[in-house]
Motif scaffolding. Sequence first.
Motif, PDB file in Angstrom:
ATOM      1  N   ILE A   1       0.832  -1.203   0.000  1.00  0.00           N
ATOM      2  CA  ILE A   1       0.000   0.000   0.000  1.00  0.00           C
ATOM      3  C   ILE A   1       0.863   1.247   0.000  1.00  0.00           C
ATOM      4  O   ILE A   1       0.604   2.211  -0.734  1.00  0.00           O
ATOM      5  CB  ILE A   1      -0.954  -0.014   1.216  1.00  0.00           C
ATOM      6  N   ALA A   2       1.946   1.254   0.817  1.00  0.00           N
ATOM      7  CA  ALA A   2       2.838   2.415   0.867  1.00  0.00           C
ATOM      8  C   ALA A   2       3.537   2.631  -0.479  1.00  0.00           C
ATOM      9  O   ALA A   2       3.659   3.773  -0.962  1.00  0.00           O
ATOM     10  CB  ALA A   2       3.881   2.216   1.973  1.00  0.00           C
ATOM     11  N   ALA A   3       3.983   1.544  -1.101  1.00  0.00           N
ATOM     12  CA  ALA A   3       4.646   1.664  -2.407  1.00  0.00           C
ATOM     13  C   ALA A   3       3.686   2.152  -3.474  1.00  0.00           C
ATOM     14  O   ALA A   3       4.052   2.961  -4.336  1.00  0.00           O
ATOM     15  CB  ALA A   3       5.246   0.310  -2.804  1.00  0.00           C
ATOM     16  N   ARG A   4       2.458   1.682  -3.422  1.00  0.00           N
ATOM     17  CA  ARG A   4       1.462   2.126  -4.395  1.00  0.00           C
ATOM     18  C   ARG A   4       1.137   3.611  -4.216  1.00  0.00           C
ATOM     19  O   ARG A   4       0.851   4.315  -5.193  1.00  0.00           O
ATOM     20  CB  ARG A   4       0.191   1.289  -4.238  1.00  0.00           C
ATOM     21  N   ALA A   5       1.182   4.083  -2.972  1.00  0.00           N
ATOM     22  CA  ALA A   5       0.960   5.506  -2.734  1.00  0.00           C
ATOM     23  C   ALA A   5       2.077   6.335  -3.368  1.00  0.00           C
ATOM     24  O   ALA A   5       1.821   7.356  -4.022  1.00  0.00           O
ATOM     25  CB  ALA A   5       0.884   5.783  -1.233  1.00  0.00           C
TER      26      ALA A   5
END
Length: 538
Positions: free
Chosen positions: A105-109
Amino acid sequence: MTQKPMTHRQILEALSGLLLVLFVAMLSGTVVSTALPKIIGALNGTQGQYTWVVTATLLAATASTPIWGKLADLFSKKTLIQTAIVVFAVGSVVAGLAQNTGQLIAARAFQGLGVGGLQALVQVAIAAMIPPRERGRYNGYLGGVMALATVGGPLLGGLIVDSSLGWRWCFFVGVPVAVIAFFLLQKTLRLPVMRREAKIDYLGATLIAAGVSLLLIWVSFVDKDFGWISWQSLAMAGGSVLLLVLATVVEARAPEPVVPLPIVKRRTTALAIVASLAVGMAMFGGSVFLGQYFQIGRGYSPTEAGLLTIPMMAGVLGASIIGGRLVTKTGKVKPFIVGGTIVLVIGLAALSVIDHETSLVYIGAAMFLVGAGVGASMQNLVLAVQNTVALRDIGAASATVAFFRSLGGAVGVSVLGAVLANRVSDSITAHLAEAGIPAGGKSAGSSLNLNELPPVVQHIVRAAYGDATGRIFLIAAAIAVIGVIASLFLKPAPLRSSLDAGPPATAAATAAAAADAVPDADVEILPRRLTPSPVRAR
């Protein structure tokens, strides 16, 4: 000095890199769409985390879009596009290396920051090259790229997941394309640099990002982790409203606002924003769960799920190409926006009655209508706004519409994802109780990791997802009606045939506008004064 407008060949050469950029930005979402159920299952994620893998990208793209647009009015558009490509590529690599859903999720953000820049800046660059009247002709190419990315992405994602490569290559696959796009733009894109002594409104941008983020976080957790009437809801929803009100005050006083309120207050822009919000909520919120419906609700493989989405992409492609050429021929854009939003509502309403046994022929026809509605309305809403603003404001205006469309998409995914999660949870719990299986027992497992579930539980989960999906399309259709109403009130203004709006006040302004139509000349714009200055093209 006298400048010549770009020829059709020069425009196509410049478009080659821009269209590849748009392709890689869209591919980042579509290639994951059909693979996401297996990705979340492999990482033992939940329905809430499934939603946030999508929402995180949309949220970051939404929050950053106005900033990218404002920067495009101040600095080199080409350099900014290449910067966004680098951010996107780094985010893609990190997402592919994620070891749990939190990291993903953090990488996708972070990846979303680059996606927001690419989606906004491509529109800005095209607007700097092509007059609105002629832009409809080239919107067909945009529609073709959109259709290719949206059809090819799910198919590619399905093939990758079903192959020995594994799901991580769904994120790695976009990196080589991004690298190619970077160097292709370096060779083909020659845009003027609009330099002004200006100050970026970082405070306003921060308040907007914080307000939107808090709103989406509240939508994701309300009615599941806490009630609608609770101190958590008051703090988060009230805090979001307060932050956005403060952002409006700051933007009204800022000399260089991120979201220019004078432009937003215009009738066409305001209505296009409302319509974009509705279209974004309906399109993103509905279509993002189709891959999940086909795989979990109907039991198809990721590759088969990708093939089943082709009717929607055929609708996008056909409506974009045909509609774009008709816009150029007639010089009118409102009829196509109104028609597109109406068709979108019809398609979403048709999907609202599906369950886990609905005919695939019926679903395909409804998906085609949804795609045709999106193809006829989305790009034309941006075009309607670009037609009303001066060239120096094209970046902020284009990014503002893209911002609200992404915001609508993020809110739509969060709201509809929450509705789906709650409805699925209730259905699974009820049917497990009927089967005499404890809802919290090990046999229930993770609802998205079907391989670990007993056959009887798998059937219950599939039926729950298949039957619950129709409800979210009903909500999406109701939201899309707002887009129809807003589009009906759009002013039917003819598209202009010049790059800039209005008669230039001075000869210097004429020269500056002409330079914007030429790929090998830069124009330096100083405060309150336009001064053409031939410098090195970037």
